[in-house]
Design a protein around this motif. Structure first.
Motif, PDB file in Angstrom:
ATOM      1  N   SER A 245      67.610  37.493  33.508  1.00 28.39           N
ATOM      2  CA  SER A 245      67.190  38.522  34.446  1.00 28.39           C
ATOM      3  C   SER A 245      65.721  38.858  34.222  1.00 28.39           C
ATOM      4  N   GLY A 246      65.083  39.381  35.264  1.00 32.34           N
ATOM      5  CA  GLY A 246      63.678  39.735  35.127  1.00 32.34           C
ATOM      6  C   GLY A 246      63.225  40.690  36.209  1.00 32.34           C
ATOM      7  N   LYS A 247      62.102  41.350  35.922  1.00 33.94           N
ATOM      8  CA  LYS A 247      61.477  42.212  36.929  1.00 33.94           C
ATOM      9  C   LYS A 247      60.559  41.392  37.827  1.00 33.94           C
ATOM     10  N   MET A 248      59.861  40.420  37.223  1.00 33.29           N
ATOM     11  CA  MET A 248      58.958  39.547  37.963  1.00 33.29           C
ATOM     12  C   MET A 248      59.223  38.106  37.556  1.00 33.29           C
ATOM     13  N   PHE A 249      59.060  37.193  38.518  1.00 32.15           N
ATOM     14  CA  PHE A 249      59.277  35.779  38.275  1.00 32.15           C
ATOM     15  C   PHE A 249      58.042  34.988  38.707  1.00 32.15           C
ATOM     16  N   ILE A 250      57.747  33.944  37.958  1.00 29.27           N
ATOM     17  CA  ILE A 250      56.623  33.062  38.279  1.00 29.27           C
ATOM     18  C   ILE A 250      57.136  31.633  38.293  1.00 29.27           C
ATOM     19  N   ASP A 251      56.954  30.949  39.415  1.00 24.41           N
ATOM     20  CA  ASP A 251      57.299  29.529  39.503  1.00 24.41           C
ATOM     21  C   ASP A 251      56.063  28.721  39.135  1.00 24.41           C
TER      22      ASP A 251
ATOM     23  N   LEU B 168      57.979  37.389  43.200  1.00 23.94           N
ATOM     24  CA  LEU B 168      57.782  35.985  42.814  1.00 23.94           C
ATOM     25  C   LEU B 168      56.363  35.561  43.161  1.00 23.94           C
ATOM     26  N   LEU B 169      55.721  34.838  42.217  1.00 29.93           N
ATOM     27  CA  LEU B 169      54.387  34.289  42.429  1.00 29.93           C
ATOM     28  C   LEU B 169      54.380  32.842  41.948  1.00 29.93           C
ATOM     29  N   THR B 170      53.366  32.086  42.371  1.00 33.31           N
ATOM     30  CA  THR B 170      53.230  30.711  41.890  1.00 33.31           C
ATOM     31  C   THR B 170      51.767  30.341  41.687  1.00 33.31           C
ATOM     32  N   PRO B 171      51.423  29.785  40.513  1.00 31.19           N
ATOM     33  CA  PRO B 171      50.069  29.271  40.295  1.00 31.19           C
ATOM     34  C   PRO B 171      49.935  27.787  40.607  1.00 31.19           C
ATOM     35  N   THR B 172      51.052  27.086  40.718  1.00 30.36           N
ATOM     36  CA  THR B 172      51.026  25.623  40.802  1.00 30.36           C
ATOM     37  C   THR B 172      51.374  25.072  42.183  1.00 30.36           C
ATOM     38  N   CYS B 173      52.002  25.863  43.015  1.00 36.05           N
ATOM     39  CA  CYS B 173      52.385  25.422  44.362  1.00 36.05           C
ATOM     40  C   CYS B 173      51.858  26.401  45.399  1.00 36.05           C
ATOM     41  N   PRO B 174      50.557  26.681  45.379  1.00 32.13           N
ATOM     42  CA  PRO B 174      50.018  27.707  46.270  1.00 32.13           C
ATOM     43  C   PRO B 174      50.174  27.344  47.728  1.00 32.13           C
ATOM     44  N   SER B 175      50.103  28.361  48.553  1.00 28.69           N
ATOM     45  CA  SER B 175      50.192  28.175  50.003  1.00 28.69           C
ATOM     46  C   SER B 175      48.912  27.493  50.473  1.00 28.69           C
ATOM     47  N   SER B 176      49.006  26.212  50.726  1.00 33.07           N
ATOM     48  CA  SER B 176      47.820  25.407  51.047  1.00 33.07           C
ATOM     49  C   SER B 176      48.250  24.160  51.793  1.00 33.07           C
ATOM     50  N   SER B 177      47.356  23.674  52.617  1.00 35.21           N
ATOM     51  CA  SER B 177      47.628  22.415  53.303  1.00 35.21           C
ATOM     52  C   SER B 177      47.506  21.255  52.321  1.00 35.21           C
TER      53      SER B 177
ATOM     54  N   GLY C  21      47.472  30.555  36.533  1.00 34.67           N
ATOM     55  CA  GLY C  21      48.573  31.071  35.727  1.00 34.67           C
ATOM     56  C   GLY C  21      48.233  32.424  35.134  1.00 34.67           C
ATOM     57  N   GLN C  22      47.035  32.542  34.568  1.00 27.73           N
ATOM     58  CA  GLN C  22      46.593  33.826  34.028  1.00 27.73           C
ATOM     59  C   GLN C  22      46.535  34.891  35.125  1.00 27.73           C
ATOM     60  N   SER C  23      46.035  34.507  36.281  1.00 25.73           N
ATOM     61  CA  SER C  23      45.878  35.480  37.369  1.00 25.73           C
ATOM     62  C   SER C  23      47.220  35.939  37.925  1.00 25.73           C
ATOM     63  N   THR C  24      48.163  35.032  38.100  1.00 24.41           N
ATOM     64  CA  THR C  24      49.479  35.435  38.610  1.00 24.41           C
ATOM     65  C   THR C  24      50.194  36.342  37.616  1.00 24.41           C
ATOM     66  N   ALA C  25      50.068  36.051  36.327  1.00 24.59           N
ATOM     67  CA  ALA C  25      50.711  36.900  35.320  1.00 24.59           C
ATOM     68  C   ALA C  25      50.097  38.293  35.309  1.00 24.59           C
ATOM     69  N   THR C  26      48.787  38.362  35.429  1.00 22.19           N
ATOM     70  CA  THR C  26      48.125  39.663  35.480  1.00 22.19           C
ATOM     71  C   THR C  26      48.632  40.471  36.666  1.00 22.19           C
ATOM     72  N   ALA C  27      48.733  39.829  37.815  1.00 23.70           N
ATOM     73  CA  ALA C  27      49.238  40.508  39.009  1.00 23.70           C
ATOM     74  C   ALA C  27      50.688  40.945  38.826  1.00 23.70           C
ATOM     75  N   ALA C  28      51.496  40.101  38.179  1.00 23.97           N
ATOM     76  CA  ALA C  28      52.899  40.448  37.945  1.00 23.97           C
ATOM     77  C   ALA C  28      53.011  41.698  37.083  1.00 23.97           C
ATOM     78  N   VAL C  29      52.197  41.776  36.044  1.00 27.20           N
ATOM     79  CA  VAL C  29      52.230  42.950  35.169  1.00 27.20           C
ATOM     80  C   VAL C  29      51.778  44.206  35.916  1.00 27.20           C
ATOM     81  N   LEU C  30      50.724  44.092  36.707  1.00 27.11           N
ATOM     82  CA  LEU C  30      50.256  45.240  37.481  1.00 27.11           C
ATOM     83  C   LEU C  30      51.317  45.693  38.492  1.00 27.11           C
ATOM     84  N   ALA C  31      52.039  44.733  39.056  1.00 28.46           N
ATOM     85  CA  ALA C  31      53.113  45.080  39.988  1.00 28.46           C
ATOM     86  C   ALA C  31      54.226  45.838  39.267  1.00 28.46           C
ATOM     87  N   ILE C  32      54.563  45.406  38.063  1.00 31.97           N
ATOM     88  CA  ILE C  32      55.582  46.112  37.275  1.00 31.97           C
ATOM     89  C   ILE C  32      55.118  47.531  36.964  1.00 31.97           C
TER      90      ILE C  32
END
Length: 543
Positions: free
Chosen positions: A172-178, A477-486, A503-514
């Motif tokens: 279980s988790g509050k935030m998830f990162i793919d 949920l966030l992703t550093p490796t499969c971003p929304s891009s063509s 990866g660092q940026s998505t984790a920072t955002a996840a913590v701020l969201a929590i």
């Protein structure tokens, strides 16, 4: 949580893991460069973290052969200025291992371009990563994959509450990162993804879809593609696919080719001679014989990482880039992916054996064969897999489709689309390898390679909005490796050091969201950017 490490043949392997809990603030699925940096950043910010890796090794392709990172590797530009935060810290630690830390720091301070300061051996990269992770209270789960069933992800409304693994564990988790290369958690969570090339018309692009003309890494000699030369009715030789070129600019499901980043050695004491695989079929390599007969020059290994080892990539017109063999991989189940991996390994293992031993190669290119025969797999790498990397280079798989999509318009000059919320800078041209090898005008033809020249593009500020799904689909949920891009824009993002940055940026955002009790789509960018800059992330390049 207890961690114990097994040290053998210079390789640090995670041996025993005991989970102290089953619920975490941040759950990172995928131990890629984007994954381990996300886990470290979340832990540094005081959160409980689980890092779940489907394979036995954390680090992705960084620890599976890609030791020559694309930092300051091109004569036309210097992209080390975009490497910051935890990505830069990783390479500092690599520099310390090889006794080049002082030179590394001087180069950074003076903006000296020196590509030789960045490469590493796979096992060194893995030990650096595991030692780094061990400094934090991060629960590490290896050989742990999502169960292949609708029960893989449980959601309450638009929020993931837990995920289920093959061994029956639920996390279980509050935030998830793919942070997988394949986007498996995104797909299991019901987030929109795409595989393949979009049509140019979809986003008003010029470089996407089927390429009517491919010049980069195109055949330098004419190679007859038919079993009986000149006779189309006799069928195609192996490594060439059926089908017409198609409509230029149209969409299709093809992906840029995968290959093994082969770590080879010519040290007699550290060399495993190339062997003939059990299913070896010499007919698979007929195209290489014809290429040599036509006067072509095949690739040779060369030392490019410390201690005289190779990182044998595949940027040539004919190499171990296996065009068209990966189509089933990204959306396939685990059994399908294993089959595709095995097919790539068998073909590549047979190719290296062929080049080092075949009598036709000896006759047509004796110096080439002598060079290949002097090399072999590195004995001190991938010791649990017969010297072969545990994964191949997944250059392209699933990509998320969000409300914000990065396209060539954000990259190409003269008027790139401005980015208001950058969380890192991808400093690399639109770069996608060919996707298939077909017949054109009676000869073998590589279709799809694009490597935009310097001057036609700018370093890409990566928007935070491209790292989060649509709010209607998932809000934690966030992703550093499969971003929304063509497809073509992803070619500028897909470098491993860029994944570390994201990866660092998505984790920072996840913590701020929590901390703010917000959805990931509601994170205040002004607060996010301040924290990223405090942690030495590069959000804009110096003049």
């Amino acid at each position: 949580m207890k961690l114990r490490y097994l040290f053998a043949a210079g390789l640090c392997l995670l041996s025993v893991i005991t989970l102290a809990q089953s619920s975490y603030d941040v759950v990172v699925y995928g131990g890629s460069p984007g994954g381990f940096t996300a886990a470290i950043q979340a832990a540094k910010m005081g959160k409980t973290v689980a890092l779940i890796e489907p394979s036995a090794h954390i680090g992705g392709i960084l620890v599976n052969g890609l030791g020559v990172t694309d930092i300051d590797s091109q004569p036309a530009f210097q992209n080390s200025v975009a490497v910051g935060g935890l990505a830069l810290e990783f390479y500092r630690r690599i520099a310390s291992v090889y006794g080049r830390r002082e030179a590394f720091e001087v180069a950074l301070q003076r903006r000296i371009k020196n590509h030789d300061l960045w490469p590493h051996e796979p096992h060194v990269g893995e030990k650096v990563i595991l030692d780094w992770l061990a400094a934090y209270k991060i629960a590490l789960l290896i050989n742990s994959r999502l169960v292949e069933s609708p029960q893989a992800v449980t959601k309450k409304g638009t929020r993931i509450t837990r995920i289920k693994l093959e061994d029956g564990k639920t996390i279980s988790g509050k935030m998830f990162i793919d942070a997988t290369y394949e986007g498996d958690l995104l797909a299991a969570a019901g987030v929109a993804t795409v595989i393949g090339r979009e049509a140019n018309a979809q986003y008003g692009e010029t470089l996407n879809g089927i390429r009517g003309v491919t010049t980069h890494a195109q055949f330098q000699v004419k190679v007859d593609p038919y079993v009986i030369p000149g006779d189309p009715e006799s069928g195609l030789i192996p490594a060439i696919q059926k089908g017409e070129i198609g409509t230029p600019g149209a969409a299709d499901k093809h992906l840029q080719a995968y290959c093994f980043r082969a770590c080879l050695s010519r040290d007699p004491d550290n060399r495993i001679p190339f062997k003939q695989p059990a299913d070896y079929d010499r007919k698979n390599y007929e195209i290489y014989v014809r290429y040599l007969k036509a006067g072509g020059h095949l690739l040779r290994p060369w030392a490019s990482v410390p201690n005289g080892k190779s990182d044998l990539g595949a940027w040539h017109d004919l190499s171990h880039n296996l065009y068209g063999m990966n189509v089933d991989y990204p959306g396939g189940n685990y059994a399908t992916r294993k089959r595709v991996y095995n097919e790539h390994r068998s073909f590549t293992e047979g190719l290296f054996y062929f080049l080092a031993n075949d009598t036709a190669v000896a006759k047509l290119a004796p110096e080439l064969q002598q060079e290949w025969a002097a090399w072999g797999l590195a004995k001190d790498e991938f010791t649990d897999n017969e010297g072969w990397p545990h994964m191949f280079y997944i250059r392209d798989a699933r990509r998320m489709v969000s409300d914000y999509v990065i396209t060539e318009h954000h990259i190409l000059k003269p008027n790139p689309t401005p980015v208001e919320d950058p969380v890192g800078v991808a400093f690399w041209p639109p770069d996608v390898h060919s996707v298939r090898r077909i017949v054109k005008d009676g000869y073998a033809y590589n279709e799809g390679f694009i490597f935009e020249p310097a001057g036609s593009w700018r370093p890409l500020p990566v928007s935070y909005r491209a790292l989060v799904p649509r709010k209607t689909e998932c809000t934690n949920l966030l992703t550093p490796t499969c971003p929304s891009s063509s497809h073509i824009a992803y070619g500028a993002i897909r470098l491993e050091w860029t994944f570390m940055v994201l990866g660092q940026s998505t984790a920072t955002a996840a913590v701020l969201a929590i901390d703010g009790k917000k959805d990931v789509q509601q994170v205040d960018y002004s607060i996010l950017s301040k924290r990223l800059l405090k942690d030495a992330q590069v959000l804009a390049l110096p003049e």
